[in-house]
Write a protein that holds these residues in place. Sequence first.
Motif, PDB file in Angstrom:
ATOM      1  N   GLU A 225      -7.834  -1.733   8.464  1.00 39.89           N
ATOM      2  CA  GLU A 225      -7.210  -3.059   8.477  1.00 39.89           C
ATOM      3  C   GLU A 225      -5.694  -3.060   8.637  1.00 39.89           C
ATOM      4  O   GLU A 225      -5.132  -4.030   9.123  1.00 39.89           O
ATOM      5  N   VAL A 226      -5.033  -1.997   8.167  1.00 38.12           N
ATOM      6  CA  VAL A 226      -3.576  -2.013   8.105  1.00 38.12           C
ATOM      7  C   VAL A 226      -2.927  -0.943   8.979  1.00 38.12           C
ATOM      8  O   VAL A 226      -2.004  -1.218   9.726  1.00 38.12           O
ATOM      9  N   ALA A 227      -3.396   0.286   8.847  1.00 33.24           N
ATOM     10  CA  ALA A 227      -2.732   1.415   9.506  1.00 33.24           C
ATOM     11  C   ALA A 227      -3.753   2.384  10.085  1.00 33.24           C
ATOM     12  O   ALA A 227      -4.175   3.319   9.411  1.00 33.24           O
TER      13      ALA A 227
ATOM     14  N   PRO B 167       6.126  -4.955  -7.492  1.00 39.34           N
ATOM     15  CA  PRO B 167       4.734  -4.504  -7.584  1.00 39.34           C
ATOM     16  C   PRO B 167       4.582  -3.009  -7.356  1.00 39.34           C
ATOM     17  O   PRO B 167       5.374  -2.369  -6.664  1.00 39.34           O
ATOM     18  N   LEU B 168       3.527  -2.485  -7.943  1.00 39.42           N
ATOM     19  CA  LEU B 168       3.221  -1.065  -7.901  1.00 39.42           C
ATOM     20  C   LEU B 168       1.825  -0.888  -7.334  1.00 39.42           C
ATOM     21  O   LEU B 168       0.897  -1.586  -7.753  1.00 39.42           O
ATOM     22  N   VAL B 169       1.663   0.021  -6.381  1.00 38.71           N
ATOM     23  CA  VAL B 169       0.333   0.431  -5.953  1.00 38.71           C
ATOM     24  C   VAL B 169       0.072   1.759  -6.647  1.00 38.71           C
ATOM     25  O   VAL B 169       0.850   2.713  -6.528  1.00 38.71           O
TER      26      VAL B 169
ATOM     27  N   GLU C  42       6.196  -0.122  -4.803  1.00 36.16           N
ATOM     28  CA  GLU C  42       6.361   1.287  -5.167  1.00 36.16           C
ATOM     29  C   GLU C  42       4.973   1.918  -5.202  1.00 36.16           C
ATOM     30  O   GLU C  42       4.004   1.279  -5.607  1.00 36.16           O
ATOM     31  N   LEU C  43       4.871   3.161  -4.780  1.00 37.82           N
ATOM     32  CA  LEU C  43       3.614   3.888  -4.807  1.00 37.82           C
ATOM     33  C   LEU C  43       3.694   4.976  -5.873  1.00 37.82           C
ATOM     34  O   LEU C  43       4.633   5.768  -5.887  1.00 37.82           O
ATOM     35  N   VAL C  44       2.718   4.971  -6.780  1.00 38.30           N
ATOM     36  CA  VAL C  44       2.610   5.990  -7.818  1.00 38.30           C
ATOM     37  C   VAL C  44       1.225   6.600  -7.702  1.00 38.30           C
ATOM     38  O   VAL C  44       0.246   5.877  -7.514  1.00 38.30           O
ATOM     39  N   THR C  45       1.155   7.920  -7.811  1.00 38.88           N
ATOM     40  CA  THR C  45      -0.142   8.592  -7.734  1.00 38.88           C
ATOM     41  C   THR C  45      -0.450   9.261  -9.076  1.00 38.88           C
ATOM     42  O   THR C  45       0.314  10.090  -9.551  1.00 38.88           O
TER      43      THR C  45
ATOM     44  N   PRO D  91       4.720   3.324   1.321  1.00 41.97           N
ATOM     45  CA  PRO D  91       5.116   2.107   0.602  1.00 41.97           C
ATOM     46  C   PRO D  91       5.939   1.176   1.485  1.00 41.97           C
ATOM     47  O   PRO D  91       6.746   1.624   2.297  1.00 41.97           O
ATOM     48  N   ALA D  92       5.716  -0.104   1.310  1.00 41.06           N
ATOM     49  CA  ALA D  92       6.475  -1.123   2.045  1.00 41.06           C
ATOM     50  C   ALA D  92       7.244  -1.960   1.027  1.00 41.06           C
ATOM     51  O   ALA D  92       8.329  -1.595   0.613  1.00 41.06           O
TER      52      ALA D  92
END
Length: 113
Positions: free
Chosen positions: A105-107, A23-25, A45-48, A41-42
Amino acid sequence: MIAHIRPNQLADWIATAPEGARPLVLDVREAWELQTASITPADFELVTIPMGEIPARLAELDPARPVACLCHHGMRSLRVAGFLDHQGFEHVANITGGIDAWSAEVAPSVPRY
């Protein structure tokens, strides 16, 4: 179809990804926003890519790959998720509440702005 998930539901959404798909965020915020607050990213993958650049850079994204869109509060990312869905992307989600909710909620270490 666009899934609507809260930041604390991202792991569950990732677990529903087709086998073998990473998955990609997709963070669609502007550069100054990324400098203000960003995520780590956990299991994804993180794409901006800023929202305004998505149409011109669409070829950088794989329509078969699960994509969860992120912005500040969830409105820009919802528009991008709708665009991707219309372009034939198979597994699209909007991270409702955006990075602001991510911080709550997360961080909590992620700055709110």
